[in-house]
Write an enzyme that holds these catalytic residues in place. Sequence first.
Site: not given
Length: 191
Positions: A15, A57, A59, A65, A76, A101, A108, A136, A140
């Site tokens: 990420d 990530d 989304h 989330s 985000h 993902k 989530e 982070a 993740c």
Amino acid sequence: MRAAITDRSALLIVDVQRDFMPGGPLPVPDGDSVVKPLNDLIGRFESRGLPVILTRDWHPRDHISFKERGGPWPPHCVAGTEGAEFHKDLRIPRDSIIISKATERDKEAYSGFEGTDLDDVLRKRGVRRLFVGGVATEYCVRATVMDALSSGYEVLVVEEAIKGISPEDEERAKEEMVRKGAIIVKLDEIL
Ligand code: VGL
Ligand code: ZN
């Protein structure tokens, strides 16, 4: 502890996306600091013909989330937006493998293994050892490392190549990863 990049190793970058960098909606303080060590590692894996895998990530616009849906995070890494792009200074090899993902609206997923074919990809290539970096640390990276260990991979977390949102939570996450079997290595300990 010293650790060798064996011929069954892969580099797994978690990420390293624009929205997680300073100035973004969900910033990891000093998140940019992971880019240089990661570029160093990318060069070493690439020159040996070993897999470089990046999770992202990814989304939907109305992901569960997000705060507007009762989740903990500001919006985000919405799929296809600039904020979801990888850090512009990351030297991504052309034949890298990208794993998206947390792509489902109502689910989530912090781990790169959850709901993805990451485990299959690694198995098919005979990977046994993972060198991990990214952000982070306490979200993740931690979740990905814990799943990798559960699936039987050797996991080496590269100290300079990870960064957390909160120093205390990052420290706790490191302890947890080590307790489960991960090894934390410094860049200059990697052979
Ligand atoms: C992450 C919070 C929300 C991460 C992703 O990549 O660590 N953290 N979504
Ligand atoms: Zn997210």
